[in-house]
Design a protein around this motif. Sequence first.
Motif, PDB file in Angstrom:
ATOM      1  N   ILE A   1       0.858  -1.187   0.000  1.00  0.00           N
ATOM      2  CA  ILE A   1       0.000   0.000   0.000  1.00  0.00           C
ATOM      3  C   ILE A   1       0.892   1.235   0.000  1.00  0.00           C
ATOM      4  CG2 ILE A   1      -1.847   1.218   1.187  1.00  0.00           C
ATOM      5  CD1 ILE A   1      -2.621  -1.566   0.137  1.00  0.00           C
ATOM      6  N   ASN A   2       0.735   2.062  -1.011  1.00  0.00           N
ATOM      7  CA  ASN A   2       1.621   3.206  -1.194  1.00  0.00           C
ATOM      8  C   ASN A   2       0.877   4.534  -1.059  1.00  0.00           C
ATOM      9  OD1 ASN A   2       2.470   5.076  -3.969  1.00  0.00           O
ATOM     10  ND2 ASN A   2       3.883   4.940  -2.255  1.00  0.00           N
ATOM     11  N   GLY A   3       1.557   5.462  -0.404  1.00  0.00           N
ATOM     12  CA  GLY A   3       1.085   6.830  -0.324  1.00  0.00           C
ATOM     13  C   GLY A   3       2.209   7.706   0.190  1.00  0.00           C
ATOM     14  N   ARG A   4       1.997   9.016   0.172  1.00  0.00           N
ATOM     15  CA  ARG A   4       3.023   9.953   0.622  1.00  0.00           C
ATOM     16  C   ARG A   4       2.950  10.248   2.114  1.00  0.00           C
ATOM     17  NH1 ARG A   4       1.957  14.761  -3.553  1.00  0.00           N
ATOM     18  NH2 ARG A   4      -0.150  14.222  -2.881  1.00  0.00           N
ATOM     19  N   ASN A   5       1.778  10.057   2.710  1.00  0.00           N
ATOM     20  CA  ASN A   5       1.566  10.383   4.109  1.00  0.00           C
ATOM     21  C   ASN A   5       1.659   9.120   4.961  1.00  0.00           C
ATOM     22  OD1 ASN A   5      -0.370  10.642   6.562  1.00  0.00           O
ATOM     23  ND2 ASN A   5       0.072  12.759   5.977  1.00  0.00           N
TER      24      ASN A   5
ATOM     25  N   LEU B   1       4.263   1.225   2.167  1.00  0.00           N
ATOM     26  CA  LEU B   1       5.330   1.907   1.438  1.00  0.00           C
ATOM     27  C   LEU B   1       5.020   3.398   1.426  1.00  0.00           C
ATOM     28  CD1 LEU B   1       7.860   2.073  -0.312  1.00  0.00           C
ATOM     29  CD2 LEU B   1       6.406   1.684  -2.325  1.00  0.00           C
ATOM     30  N   VAL B   2       5.746   4.150   2.236  1.00  0.00           N
ATOM     31  CA  VAL B   2       5.590   5.605   2.275  1.00  0.00           C
ATOM     32  C   VAL B   2       6.635   6.193   1.337  1.00  0.00           C
ATOM     33  CG1 VAL B   2       5.595   7.662   3.715  1.00  0.00           C
ATOM     34  CG2 VAL B   2       4.782   5.476   4.657  1.00  0.00           C
ATOM     35  N   ALA B   3       6.192   6.698   0.203  1.00  0.00           N
ATOM     36  CA  ALA B   3       7.108   7.241  -0.794  1.00  0.00           C
ATOM     37  C   ALA B   3       6.319   8.051  -1.800  1.00  0.00           C
ATOM     38  CB  ALA B   3       7.869   6.123  -1.513  1.00  0.00           C
ATOM     39  N   ASP B   4       6.899   9.152  -2.261  1.00  0.00           N
ATOM     40  CA  ASP B   4       6.322   9.937  -3.344  1.00  0.00           C
ATOM     41  C   ASP B   4       6.884   9.395  -4.648  1.00  0.00           C
ATOM     42  OD1 ASP B   4       5.380  11.719  -5.191  1.00  0.00           O
ATOM     43  OD2 ASP B   4       6.072  13.515  -4.135  1.00  0.00           O
ATOM     44  N   LEU B   5       6.130   8.530  -5.300  1.00  0.00           N
ATOM     45  CA  LEU B   5       6.619   7.853  -6.501  1.00  0.00           C
ATOM     46  C   LEU B   5       6.558   8.734  -7.742  1.00  0.00           C
ATOM     47  CD1 LEU B   5       5.112   4.319  -5.837  1.00  0.00           C
ATOM     48  CD2 LEU B   5       7.453   5.099  -5.445  1.00  0.00           C
ATOM     49  N   SER B   6       6.069   9.959  -7.589  1.00  0.00           N
ATOM     50  CA  SER B   6       6.103  10.891  -8.720  1.00  0.00           C
ATOM     51  C   SER B   6       7.446  11.582  -8.828  1.00  0.00           C
ATOM     52  CB  SER B   6       5.000  11.942  -8.587  1.00  0.00           C
ATOM     53  OG  SER B   6       5.291  12.852  -7.532  1.00  0.00           O
ATOM     54  N   GLN B   7       8.289  11.412  -7.823  1.00  0.00           N
ATOM     55  CA  GLN B   7       9.570  12.099  -7.785  1.00  0.00           C
ATOM     56  C   GLN B   7      10.726  11.117  -7.978  1.00  0.00           C
ATOM     57  OE1 GLN B   7       9.922  15.532  -7.563  1.00  0.00           O
ATOM     58  NE2 GLN B   7       7.705  15.351  -7.901  1.00  0.00           N
TER      59      GLN B   7
ATOM     60  N   ALA C   1      12.211  -0.137  -4.031  1.00  0.00           N
ATOM     61  CA  ALA C   1      13.072  -1.294  -4.273  1.00  0.00           C
ATOM     62  C   ALA C   1      13.852  -1.690  -3.026  1.00  0.00           C
ATOM     63  CB  ALA C   1      14.025  -1.007  -5.425  1.00  0.00           C
ATOM     64  N   ALA C   2      14.237  -0.702  -2.220  1.00  0.00           N
ATOM     65  CA  ALA C   2      14.969  -1.008  -0.989  1.00  0.00           C
ATOM     66  C   ALA C   2      14.089  -1.768  -0.003  1.00  0.00           C
ATOM     67  CB  ALA C   2      15.482   0.281  -0.357  1.00  0.00           C
ATOM     68  N   ALA C   3      12.824  -1.399   0.041  1.00  0.00           N
ATOM     69  CA  ALA C   3      11.900  -2.063   0.970  1.00  0.00           C
ATOM     70  C   ALA C   3      11.377  -3.379   0.422  1.00  0.00           C
ATOM     71  CB  ALA C   3      10.738  -1.128   1.291  1.00  0.00           C
ATOM     72  N   TYR C   4      11.154  -3.422  -0.891  1.00  0.00           N
ATOM     73  CA  TYR C   4      10.557  -4.599  -1.532  1.00  0.00           C
ATOM     74  C   TYR C   4      11.290  -4.857  -2.839  1.00  0.00           C
ATOM     75  CZ  TYR C   4       6.951  -3.214   1.788  1.00  0.00           C
ATOM     76  OH  TYR C   4       6.283  -2.845   2.929  1.00  0.00           O
TER      77      TYR C   4
END
Length: 262
Positions: free
Chosen positions: A36-40, A63-69, A77-80
């Motif tokens: 589950i991904n999001g920025r917050n 997965l907390v990450a801004d994938l637009s950047q 990739a580091a987490a999964y």
Amino acid sequence: MNLELTGKTALVSASTSGIGLAIATQLLEDGAHVIINGRNGDTVARQVSELNQRFGGERALPLVADLSQPGGEKLAAAAYPQIDILVNNLGTYELSDFFSTRDEDWQRMFETNVWSGVRLARTYMQGMLERGQGRVIFISSEVALTPMASMAHYSASKATQLSISRSLAELTKGTAVTVNAVLPGPTETDSLKGFIESVNPDLSYAEAERKFMAENRPSSLIYRLAKPAEVANVVTFLASDRAAVINGAAIRAEGGTVQTIA
């Protein structure tokens, strides 16, 4: 139908709400582990907790990450480091007059809608090809086929997704990896539902929805907004082995709005 996704791991970008959350939920329903991904961080943690309470176990993963950047894909990739299913759902849209749409508006649209999927596919797809199996799915839009003057930069970004999807599918020959795109039409997300209600405050929601369809999608055959779960059903099928023969395709989930036979 048993889609047999038990043991598979999926990453759904931007999956804390809307279509992304519906896709993640359906993949979990069919047995997959889902990132589950999001920025917050708080939002991601809350959705992961709720999904794990609903489905049991610890199959929803954060997965907390801004994938637009740039660099967001490295955090993923580091987490999964290995996944079986990649759903490039992250996207943004807006109405914008072409002559006042700035370069930075175009750049932001393509960073979010195009580059996020390119970076994630570049990160994960080579491993899929080496293992000989995997799924990559781009969430595009009906406007990829019917560009709109009121959202030229959005339309262009969604058309670009179709080209990238087909190009990547060409790399899968001789493997059980597939790359496809799904083209939703207007979908009843909280943001669109809120917009429809805000511009029609004197109408019931059902009346406002019918007015929206009449004014904005008169060619629709279902003549209503799609439900996020309905789009998710299409995506989940494509993610399964049941859809092994579908590759390099643009699958419409837009209620018959696009009036062509191909």
